[in-house]
Design an enzyme around this catalytic site. Structure first.
Site, PDB file in Angstrom:
ATOM      1  N   MET A  27      23.616  70.115  29.383  1.00  0.00           N
ATOM      2  CA  MET A  27      24.535  69.850  28.100  1.00  0.00           C
ATOM      3  C   MET A  27      24.037  70.594  26.984  1.00  0.00           C
ATOM      4  O   MET A  27      24.596  69.817  25.560  1.00  0.00           O
ATOM      5  CB  MET A  27      24.965  68.586  27.762  1.00  0.00           C
ATOM      6  CG  MET A  27      25.032  67.468  29.293  1.00  0.00           C
ATOM      7  SD  MET A  27      25.707  65.926  28.795  1.00  0.00           S
ATOM      8  CE  MET A  27      23.844  64.810  27.613  1.00  0.00           C
ATOM      9  N   GLY A  33      12.698  73.128  29.466  1.00  0.00           N
ATOM     10  CA  GLY A  33      12.636  72.689  31.141  1.00  0.00           C
ATOM     11  C   GLY A  33      13.881  73.407  32.042  1.00  0.00           C
ATOM     12  O   GLY A  33      13.582  73.615  32.998  1.00  0.00           O
ATOM     13  N   HIS A  34      14.871  73.593  31.004  1.00  0.00           N
ATOM     14  CA  HIS A  34      16.312  74.296  31.544  1.00  0.00           C
ATOM     15  C   HIS A  34      15.816  75.784  32.027  1.00  0.00           C
ATOM     16  O   HIS A  34      16.011  76.087  32.928  1.00  0.00           O
ATOM     17  CB  HIS A  34      17.441  74.166  30.951  1.00  0.00           C
ATOM     18  CG  HIS A  34      17.753  72.930  29.616  1.00  0.00           C
ATOM     19  ND1 HIS A  34      17.317  72.453  28.573  1.00  0.00           N
ATOM     20  CD2 HIS A  34      18.378  72.621  30.381  1.00  0.00           C
ATOM     21  CE1 HIS A  34      18.189  71.480  28.509  1.00  0.00           C
ATOM     22  NE2 HIS A  34      19.109  71.138  29.932  1.00  0.00           N
ATOM     23  N   GLN A  58      29.792  60.435  30.601  1.00  0.00           N
ATOM     24  CA  GLN A  58      28.982  59.996  31.158  1.00  0.00           C
ATOM     25  C   GLN A  58      27.608  59.130  29.391  1.00  0.00           C
ATOM     26  O   GLN A  58      27.192  58.293  29.517  1.00  0.00           O
ATOM     27  CB  GLN A  58      27.547  60.617  31.355  1.00  0.00           C
ATOM     28  CG  GLN A  58      26.883  62.419  30.418  1.00  0.00           C
ATOM     29  CD  GLN A  58      26.283  62.893  31.138  1.00  0.00           C
ATOM     30  OE1 GLN A  58      26.847  64.022  31.859  1.00  0.00           O
ATOM     31  NE2 GLN A  58      25.106  63.083  30.871  1.00  0.00           N
ATOM     32  N   GLY A 144      16.800  68.607  37.467  1.00  0.00           N
ATOM     33  CA  GLY A 144      14.839  68.285  37.284  1.00  0.00           C
ATOM     34  C   GLY A 144      14.778  66.938  37.766  1.00  0.00           C
ATOM     35  O   GLY A 144      15.607  66.067  37.888  1.00  0.00           O
ATOM     36  N   LYS A 145      14.009  67.380  38.305  1.00  0.00           N
ATOM     37  CA  LYS A 145      13.020  65.612  38.420  1.00  0.00           C
ATOM     38  C   LYS A 145      12.713  64.719  37.379  1.00  0.00           C
ATOM     39  O   LYS A 145      13.089  63.698  37.606  1.00  0.00           O
ATOM     40  CB  LYS A 145      11.452  66.396  38.837  1.00  0.00           C
ATOM     41  CG  LYS A 145      11.867  66.583  40.016  1.00  0.00           C
ATOM     42  CD  LYS A 145       9.994  67.085  41.365  1.00  0.00           C
ATOM     43  CE  LYS A 145      10.257  66.699  42.783  1.00  0.00           C
ATOM     44  NZ  LYS A 145       8.555  66.845  43.320  1.00  0.00           N
ATOM     45  N   ASP A 147      15.307  63.679  35.286  1.00  0.00           N
ATOM     46  CA  ASP A 147      16.433  62.073  35.484  1.00  0.00           C
ATOM     47  C   ASP A 147      16.153  62.237  37.255  1.00  0.00           C
ATOM     48  O   ASP A 147      17.896  62.540  37.633  1.00  0.00           O
ATOM     49  CB  ASP A 147      17.643  63.497  35.381  1.00  0.00           C
ATOM     50  CG  ASP A 147      17.632  62.876  33.502  1.00  0.00           C
ATOM     51  OD1 ASP A 147      16.936  62.289  32.525  1.00  0.00           O
ATOM     52  OD2 ASP A 147      17.806  64.607  33.259  1.00  0.00           O
TER      53      ASP A 147
HETATM   54  O1  PAF Z   1      20.905  66.344  33.221  1.00  0.00           O
HETATM   55  C1  PAF Z   1      22.570  66.664  32.245  1.00  0.00           C
HETATM   56  O2  PAF Z   1      21.672  67.160  31.670  1.00  0.00           O
HETATM   57  C2  PAF Z   1      23.459  66.250  32.538  1.00  0.00           C
HETATM   58  O3  PAF Z   1      23.712  64.520  32.998  1.00  0.00           O
HETATM   59  C3  PAF Z   1      24.500  66.990  33.464  1.00  0.00           C
HETATM   60  C4  PAF Z   1      23.635  67.407  34.568  1.00  0.00           C
HETATM   61  C5  PAF Z   1      24.485  68.402  33.019  1.00  0.00           C
HETATM   62  C6  PAF Z   1      25.680  66.500  33.154  1.00  0.00           C
HETATM   63  O4  PAF Z   1      26.766  66.569  32.146  1.00  0.00           O
END
Ligand code: PAF
Length: 273
Positions: A27, A33-34, A58, A144-145, A147
């Site tokens: 997002m 982390g990303h 979401q 990632g783990k 989430d």
């Molecule tokens: O983990 C996230 O950043 C979001 O939930 C995702 C998987 C990009 C979906 O919008």
């Protein structure tokens, strides 16, 4: 790095490249982390696609979607530095239409824990992830783990809907203090930040108890709560790797999950033991 916003542009550019496509959905508000997901995709795939889309479906009513951090310039730079091939940053109207076929998270796994605290959240996550998979057609997708429940539900969707994408589970990246990296950490002031560090500390204590073969959930929870004194704990839960509640810790098959609210910031974290 090619930055695109429409599906047509994305597909045109993807078609001009060849090889295995690795996909990192995000997002935006990218952090280390990303970056670790991107690095892993870079190692394992020929083409790396990152999406940056703040998915409205979401977010619940009252969760301020418009306040979600936007750091587009920094995100572009991180993608450039990490050798990403395509950054896909669509507008809401590129992704959603007025009247949509929708997808529902499964009845139990989708509605406990985060699904209970944020009803409808996972319906939105699955819906957008399915759309993004259909747009990008990746061979591998990286999550990632941190989430953990999202990860479990995405794996279930892939299995239930027979999608041909491999889901790659990646370790949570932590600061030296132990705090799990999250885009939401930037909302914390100095005092809140100090409190936030106790969340991972409580998980590490839990792990050390399991390492000592203490498998009593109530005992471990008490020890965790002692550390979290003064923090609003929303849940501490123990599930197996299939996300079923368990009566006692099963070493090698347990995830300990925690959600807290510090000031107005909600943080989640977990540890796999
Ligand atoms: O983990 C996230 O950043 C979001 O939930 C995702 C998987 C990009 C979906 O919008």
């Amino acid at each position: 790095l090619k930055i695109v916003s429409t599906i047509t542009e994305l597909r045109t550019h993807l078609n001009s490249l060849s090889g295995v496509v690795g996909f990192v959905p995000t997002m935006g508000a990218l952090h280390s982390g990303h970056q670790s997901l991107i690095n892993r995709a870079r190692l394992e795939c020929d083409i790396v696609v990152v999406s940056a889309f703040v998915n409205p479906t979401q977010f619940l009513e009252g969760e301020d979607l418009s306040k979600y951090p936007k750091t587009e310039k920094d995100d572009d730079q991180l993608c450039k530095d990490s050798n990403v091939d395509i950054l896909f940053r669509p507008n809401i109207s590129d992704i959603y239409s007025r009247d949509e076929v929708s997808i529902k998270a499964p009845g139990i796994r989708g509605y406990i824990l985060e699904g209970y605290m944020r009803p409808g959240h996972f319906d939105g996550v699955l819906q957008v992830v399915l759309k993004l998979f259909n747009i990008v057609s990746p061979k591998k997708a990286y999550f990632g783990k941190k989430d953990a429940q999202q990860l479990a539900l995405i794996k279930q969707m892939v299995s239930n809907l027979f999608l041909s994408v491999d889901i790659v589970e990646c370790e949570t990246v932590r600061e030296r203090s132990g705090l799990a990296l999250s885009s939401r950490n930037r909302y914390l002031n100095e005092q809140e930040y100090e409190k936030a560090k106790l969340v991972s500390k409580s998980l590490f204590i839990a792990k050390s108890e399991v390492d000592k073969q203490n498998y009593s959930i109530s005992d471990i929870k008490t020890k965790m709560k002692n550390i979290l004194n003064g923090i609003e704990v929303q849940y501490i839960s123990f599930v197996d790797r299939e996300f079923q509640y368990i009566d006692q810790v099963e070493e090698g098959n347990t995830i300990i999950l925690i959600a807290v609210k510090i000031g107005s910031t909600r943080l989640i974290d977990n540890i796999w033991v």
